[in-house]
Design an enzyme around this catalytic site. Structure first.
Site, mmCIF file in Angstrom:
data_model
loop_
_atom_site.group_PDB
_atom_site.id
_atom_site.type_symbol
_atom_site.label_atom_id
_atom_site.label_comp_id
_atom_site.label_asym_id
_atom_site.label_seq_id
_atom_site.Cartn_x
_atom_site.Cartn_y
_atom_site.Cartn_z
ATOM 1 N N ARG A 138 101.389 14.000 -68.750
ATOM 2 C CA ARG A 138 101.526 13.201 -67.526
ATOM 3 C C ARG A 138 102.695 13.697 -66.669
ATOM 4 O O ARG A 138 103.464 14.561 -67.093
ATOM 5 C CB ARG A 138 101.669 11.727 -67.918
ATOM 6 C CG ARG A 138 100.386 11.177 -68.554
ATOM 7 C CD ARG A 138 100.588 9.803 -69.143
ATOM 8 N NE ARG A 138 101.021 8.844 -68.133
ATOM 9 C CZ ARG A 138 101.464 7.621 -68.413
ATOM 10 N NH1 ARG A 138 101.541 7.226 -69.683
ATOM 11 N NH2 ARG A 138 101.840 6.806 -67.452
ATOM 12 N N ALA A 196 88.440 13.767 -32.673
ATOM 13 C CA ALA A 196 88.339 13.079 -33.968
ATOM 14 C C ALA A 196 88.301 11.568 -33.787
ATOM 15 O O ALA A 196 88.806 10.817 -34.620
ATOM 16 C CB ALA A 196 89.522 13.469 -34.854
ATOM 17 N N ALA A 197 87.676 11.126 -32.686
ATOM 18 C CA ALA A 197 87.683 9.700 -32.367
ATOM 19 C C ALA A 197 86.384 8.990 -32.722
ATOM 20 O O ALA A 197 86.261 7.788 -32.512
ATOM 21 C CB ALA A 197 87.984 9.504 -30.882
ATOM 22 N N ASN A 230 109.855 19.416 -85.066
ATOM 23 C CA ASN A 230 108.507 19.210 -85.590
ATOM 24 C C ASN A 230 108.279 17.711 -85.736
ATOM 25 O O ASN A 230 109.005 17.038 -86.479
ATOM 26 C CB ASN A 230 108.341 19.910 -86.942
ATOM 27 C CG ASN A 230 106.883 20.051 -87.333
ATOM 28 O OD1 ASN A 230 106.056 19.225 -86.981
ATOM 29 N ND2 ASN A 230 106.571 21.103 -88.076
ATOM 30 N N ASN A 232 78.053 13.823 -40.743
ATOM 31 C CA ASN A 232 77.738 12.509 -40.188
ATOM 32 C C ASN A 232 77.453 11.474 -41.263
ATOM 33 O O ASN A 232 77.477 10.281 -40.992
ATOM 34 C CB ASN A 232 76.535 12.606 -39.243
ATOM 35 C CG ASN A 232 76.875 13.349 -37.969
ATOM 36 O OD1 ASN A 232 77.803 12.980 -37.251
ATOM 37 N ND2 ASN A 232 76.147 14.415 -37.687
ATOM 38 N N LYS A 259 85.744 8.885 -40.755
ATOM 39 C CA LYS A 259 84.939 10.009 -41.245
ATOM 40 C C LYS A 259 85.781 11.245 -41.500
ATOM 41 O O LYS A 259 85.618 11.920 -42.522
ATOM 42 C CB LYS A 259 83.848 10.319 -40.215
ATOM 43 C CG LYS A 259 83.063 11.582 -40.496
ATOM 44 C CD LYS A 259 81.876 11.739 -39.571
ATOM 45 C CE LYS A 259 82.261 11.952 -38.140
ATOM 46 N NZ LYS A 259 81.084 12.253 -37.296
ATOM 47 N N HIS A 302 99.708 15.907 -83.491
ATOM 48 C CA HIS A 302 98.639 14.947 -83.764
ATOM 49 C C HIS A 302 99.009 13.531 -83.319
ATOM 50 O O HIS A 302 100.076 13.023 -83.654
ATOM 51 C CB HIS A 302 98.321 14.860 -85.267
ATOM 52 C CG HIS A 302 98.314 16.169 -85.978
ATOM 53 N ND1 HIS A 302 97.262 17.035 -85.943
ATOM 54 C CD2 HIS A 302 99.256 16.770 -86.748
ATOM 55 C CE1 HIS A 302 97.538 18.111 -86.663
ATOM 56 N NE2 HIS A 302 98.747 17.978 -87.154
ATOM 57 N N GLU A 348 71.101 17.508 -24.486
ATOM 58 C CA GLU A 348 71.300 16.773 -25.734
ATOM 59 C C GLU A 348 69.946 16.452 -26.366
ATOM 60 O O GLU A 348 68.940 16.264 -25.670
ATOM 61 C CB GLU A 348 72.080 15.478 -25.479
ATOM 62 C CG GLU A 348 73.516 15.688 -25.018
ATOM 63 C CD GLU A 348 74.436 16.166 -26.130
ATOM 64 O OE1 GLU A 348 73.971 16.256 -27.290
ATOM 65 O OE2 GLU A 348 75.610 16.448 -25.843
#
Length: 461
Positions: free
Chosen positions: A333, A12-13, A377, A227, A25, A363, A154
């Site tokens: 929230r 992952a370099a 209420n 990529n 990436k 409301h 390659e």
């Protein structure tokens, strides 16, 4: 013979410059998780002795997202190629163990394909995960002679005829640690990119007359990598389609499967009905007989049985009880907990509040930092004034309180059970007895008053 243990190396370099992004990436999201998290989950699925992750100089960014303490971290400061990356990782793995190499930007390799690699390794020195594809552009070609693997070529080093080869190499392989170290130490960077290719180990294995086998993936989509943002969008589409298919097969009703998005994990009961344009993020738990209306967004929340979420409602980090009606256009929230049979109507916002059974806010209201009892209420246009510019204050409302429309509750404040607050009241003091509270507001009449007339400017003529 003792069963060999597995080490997994994740590469992952890479800089990921084609992503045109300021962060790595592998940290881009796919289905609500980073690409790297998907690959780590693949690695964990084979129950390895060790996971070794090779990363670049973006250490703080990557480690801030990947907090798994079981991972061994190895830095590749200079990107000299995949061969150099595995060589650096080799200091962390044992000669006697088998090593599986995965790429941090290939999140779709299946556990079934990896198991096929394990089986193949029993009859080989190195086994390569490959695929037959119609368009091999961009991939290393598997060059064979009389069925025997000779080398991996390659893309940039392949000639015209070699580029026509349809069997391509995924980059994933399994080999013994001792063999792998020996082959890695023989590779060089005499190629167009001046990098140390991990694929060159196949050439050196062949020179030793080692047994090299190829194993085909179950599905060609497994070898897709990322990529650039276009490729990421293609993978996102594939991921989403699989999620939708799994949900449909598990009994969820999706009114418009092409316009449903799940960025996380959904656990659900029976009779779930989700309308078009709904987005679910994080960890979502739905009970039985749940309806979610058009355009709603729900994040990291629990919704219990027989609750309906109406159109265009936003819910984040909330727990909702049974038989509730939420929305349309409501906003719940974080840190909000609703008991059973709560009704939160249109254009109501609730934050950091607990509301008990059978209460209604139907409301145009805002309630923050509140504790609301049962069977309360609350009329339209009521708000808690809970913030003085520096601190937040609490509003506590007892059971069976009736609050009229257009009421302001100036926190901190407490209203005892059975009290009634008249419409238009601004409440500034605690209500300690079950009485009627109202503000004296004299209604005045101005006779012979006329509305102002519009001034006509020359430019209007």
């Amino acid at each position: 013979m003792l069963k060999k243990e597995i080490n997994v190396v994740i590469l992952a370099a890479g800089k990921g410059t084609r992503m045109q992004s300021s962060y790595p990436k592998v940290l881009h999201k796919l289905g609500g998780k980073t690409i790297l998290e998907h690959v780590i989950n693949i690695a964990k699925s084979v129950k390895p002795k060790k996971i070794i992750l090779v990363y670049n100089n973006k250490e703080k960014e990557i480690k801030s997202k990947i907090s798994d303490t079981s991972i061994d971290w190895v830095i590749q400061k200079e990107q000299k190629g995949t061969g150099d990356a595995i060589l650096k990782a080799s200091k962390k793995f044992s000669d006697k163990d088998d090593i599986v190499v995965l790429y941090g930007d290939m999140p779709y390799i299946s556990i079934e394909s990896i198991k096929k690699l394990f089986t193949s390794k029993k009859q080989s020195d190195i086994s390569l995960l490959t695929a037959y594809v119609k368009n091999p552009d961009g991939y290393g070609r598997v060059f064979k002679k009389n069925g025997k693997v000779i080398k991996i070529i390659e893309e940039q080093d392949a000639n015209f005829h070699e580029k026509k080869i349809k069997e391509v190499y995924s980059g994933t392989f399994i080999a013994n640690g001792k063999d792998l170290k020996r082959w890695l130490n023989q590779i060089n960077n005499k190629n167009i990119k001046k990098e140390f290719y991990a694929t060159d180990i196949v050439h050196f294995a062949n020179l030793e007359n080692s047994t090299i086998k190829t194993v085909q993936v179950l599905n060609c989509k497994e070898i897709l990598g990322v990529n650039n943002k276009l490729q990421l969008s293609i993978l996102e589409k594939i991921f989403r389609k699989k999620q939708v298919n799994d949900l449909l097969l598990s009994g969820v009703t999706l009114k418009d499967p092409n316009h449903f998005i799940l960025r996380g994990i959904l656990k659900h009961g029976k009779n779930i009905e989700i309308d078009t344009g709904v987005i679910l993020e994080g960890n979502i738990i739905l009970g039985n007989n749940i309806k979610i209306g058009v355009g709603s967004v729900i994040k990291n929340s629990f919704i219990d049985d027989q609750t309906e979420i109406k159109e265009y409602t936003i819910i984040e980090n909330v727990k909702i009880g049974k038989k509730c009606i939420i929305g349309p256009f409501a906003h719940l929230r974080p840190k909000t907990v609703l008991d059973d049979q709560i009704h939160v109507g249109n254009f109501v916002e609730i934050k950091d509040s607990i509301i008990k059974k059978e209460s209604k806010i139907k409301h145009l209201s805002y309630f923050g930092n509140s504790e609301i009892g049962s069977q309360v209420n609350i009329g339209a246009g009521s708000i808690t004034c809970n913030y003085d510019g520096v601190n937040k204050f609490k509003t506590i409302i007892g059971d069976n309180v009736l609050i009229g429309a257009n009421t302001k509750l100036i926190a901190p404040i407490k209203i005892t059970k059975n009290a009634t607050i008249a419409a238009g009241t601004t409440l500034t003091q605690d209500v300690n007895t079950p009485c009627l509270i109202y503000n004296n507001k004299e209604q005045k009449q101005k006779k012979n008053w006329k509305r102002p007339q519009k001034i006509i400017k020359k430019t209007d003529q």
